[in-house]
Design an enzyme around this catalytic site. Structure first.
Site, PDB file in Angstrom:
ATOM      1  N   HIS A 225     -18.102  -6.947  21.061  1.00 36.01           N
ATOM      2  CA  HIS A 225     -18.544  -8.248  20.512  1.00 36.01           C
ATOM      3  C   HIS A 225     -17.388  -9.022  19.869  1.00 36.01           C
ATOM      4  O   HIS A 225     -17.593 -10.124  19.363  1.00 36.01           O
ATOM      5  CB  HIS A 225     -19.658  -8.051  19.483  1.00 36.01           C
TER       6      HIS A 225
ATOM      7  N   ASP B 257     -23.578  -1.383  27.854  1.00 37.17           N
ATOM      8  CA  ASP B 257     -24.190  -1.375  26.521  1.00 37.17           C
ATOM      9  C   ASP B 257     -25.503  -2.166  26.559  1.00 37.17           C
ATOM     10  O   ASP B 257     -25.674  -3.069  27.379  1.00 37.17           O
ATOM     11  CB  ASP B 257     -23.206  -2.026  25.533  1.00 37.17           C
TER      12      ASP B 257
ATOM     13  N   HIS C  41     -26.376  -4.386  24.573  1.00 36.10           N
ATOM     14  CA  HIS C  41     -26.100  -5.790  24.225  1.00 36.10           C
ATOM     15  C   HIS C  41     -25.030  -6.375  25.143  1.00 36.10           C
ATOM     16  O   HIS C  41     -24.125  -5.666  25.585  1.00 36.10           O
ATOM     17  CB  HIS C  41     -25.602  -5.887  22.778  1.00 36.10           C
TER      18      HIS C  41
ATOM     19  N   ASP D 172     -26.779   2.593  23.577  1.00 29.89           N
ATOM     20  CA  ASP D 172     -27.936   2.035  22.878  1.00 29.89           C
ATOM     21  C   ASP D 172     -29.008   1.485  23.815  1.00 29.89           C
ATOM     22  O   ASP D 172     -30.046   0.992  23.358  1.00 29.89           O
ATOM     23  CB  ASP D 172     -27.517   0.988  21.831  1.00 29.89           C
TER      24      ASP D 172
HETATM   25 ZN   LIG Z   1     -24.884  -2.516  21.682  1.00 27.57          ZN
END
Ligand SMILES: [Zn+2]
Length: 342
Positions: free
Chosen positions: A158, A193, A195, A282
């Site tokens: 991120h 991931d 996200h 995740d």
């Molecule tokens: Zn994540």
């Protein structure tokens, strides 16, 4: 397969986190390292400490303005009367103009996307060692290993060239890709991931030499909200070199593996010399974020499928939060990938 990790990576110990406006314990806990180390060992990996690689490989993907901020903001913050112990922003530019504030509070808002990445006195060193683990894994692959695993914590995907966010400070996957570029003409980054890897996308958005592909929970109702949509395809010379595959919430193994095949078509068409896997765990059905429903055997199948690409591969740890199966999910992925024979 070698696993790269340095003890300093555990020192960053963020306390605060706002979730839907409510103060919660920060989920990016040092304890994650213990679970991941156990998972890597169970997959037969040898744990190796990386060397200090200096700022060079980090500065190759982050701005000097941002790196100076990361290194010094904690000490500056302590001089503000009544300030929080950890650096947490409370104002952000809606759009970035040419101006750059001199104030620590202003710069925190400029360089930090959200409240999930508090900076303590240990953060800079932990993030650097995390990046150096990625550098060392990339160098191992460049020296002839078919694959290596960087146990990067804090995570990185991120983090943009000059913005921290979502538990991330230095973009370890981007650092690894840029190191690989020393010898590889083209590098693909495959982000699995939960996200969207918005920072990684941002760093390479205008570049045709690094393909960025991300599978993730549809951001229309999920973090990071403003990035990760299917119509984000790159820009300028990088147009057509970014590929997002948003998945419906609670997607299962079958849907994830099907999307992975679509991602592979794009990776194969790019014909990369090396691959970086941004390995978030995740997407697991039992992860506290609860966005997707991949199972432990599902991670083994994901690892197995990626190995079939037959590329020199640097596996970089991204997310995956505390739950009983965190270590098992890493073991499953690495074993499926063939860690014992590499
Ligand atoms: Zn994540």
């Amino acid at each position: 397969m070698k696993t790269f990790y340095a003890e300093e990576q555990k020192r960053h110990d963020p306390k605060a986190f706002l979730s839907s406006g409510a103060a919660q314990p920060n989920p990016e806990q040092p304890e994650r390292v213990e679970r991941l180390l156990a998972g890597a060992k169970a997959a037969g990996c040898e744990i190796v400490r990386p060397r200090n690689h200096g700022l060079g490989p980090v500065a190759a993907v982050h701005t000097p303005e941002y790196l100076h901020f990361l290194e010094h903001i904690y000490a500056r913050w302590q001089r503000i009367e009544g300030a929080s112990v950890e650096v947490i922003p409370n104002i952000h530019p809606i759009a970035r103009s040419g101006s750059y504030p001199a104030s620590a509070v202003g710069q925190a808002g400029y360089h930090m996307a959200d409240t999930a990445c508090p900076i303590s006195g240990e953060t800079w060193q932990s993030a650097l060692w995390s990046a150096w683990s990625a550098v060392e894994a990339a160098e191992a692959v460049m020296s002839g290993a078919s694959a290596a695993y960087a146990l990067c914590r804090p995570p990185g995907h991120h983090a943009f060239a000059d913005v921290a966010g979502g538990f991330c400070f230095i973009n370890n996957s981007a650092v690894a890709a840029q190191v690989l570029r020393r010898t590889a003409s083209r590098v693909a980054i495959l982000d699995v991931d939960l996200h969207h890897g918005n920072g990684t996308q941002g760093i390479f958005y205008a570049r045709p030499d690094v393909l960025t592909v991300s599978l993730h929970a549809d951001p229309v109702r999920f973090y990071p909200f403003f990035w990760g949509h299917a119509d984000e395809r790159g820009e300028g010379a990088g147009l057509g070199y970014n590929f997002n595959l948003p998945l419906p919430r609670k997607s299962t193994d079958a849907a994830f593996l099907q999307a992975l095949e679509v991602a592979f078509q794009r990776v194969r068409a790019f014909s990369p010399d090396a691959l970086v896997v941004a390995l978030g765990l995740d997407a697991f059905e039992g992860d506290p974020f609860g966005g997707l429903s991949v199972t432990t055997p599902g991670f083994a199948r994901i690892g197995e499928a990626i190995a079939k690409l037959g590329l020199s591969t640097v596996i970089v740890q991204e997310g995956g939060y505390l739950c009983d199966e965190l270590g098992d999910n890493l073991t499953a992925f690495l074993t499926g990938f063939g860690s014992k024979s590499r």
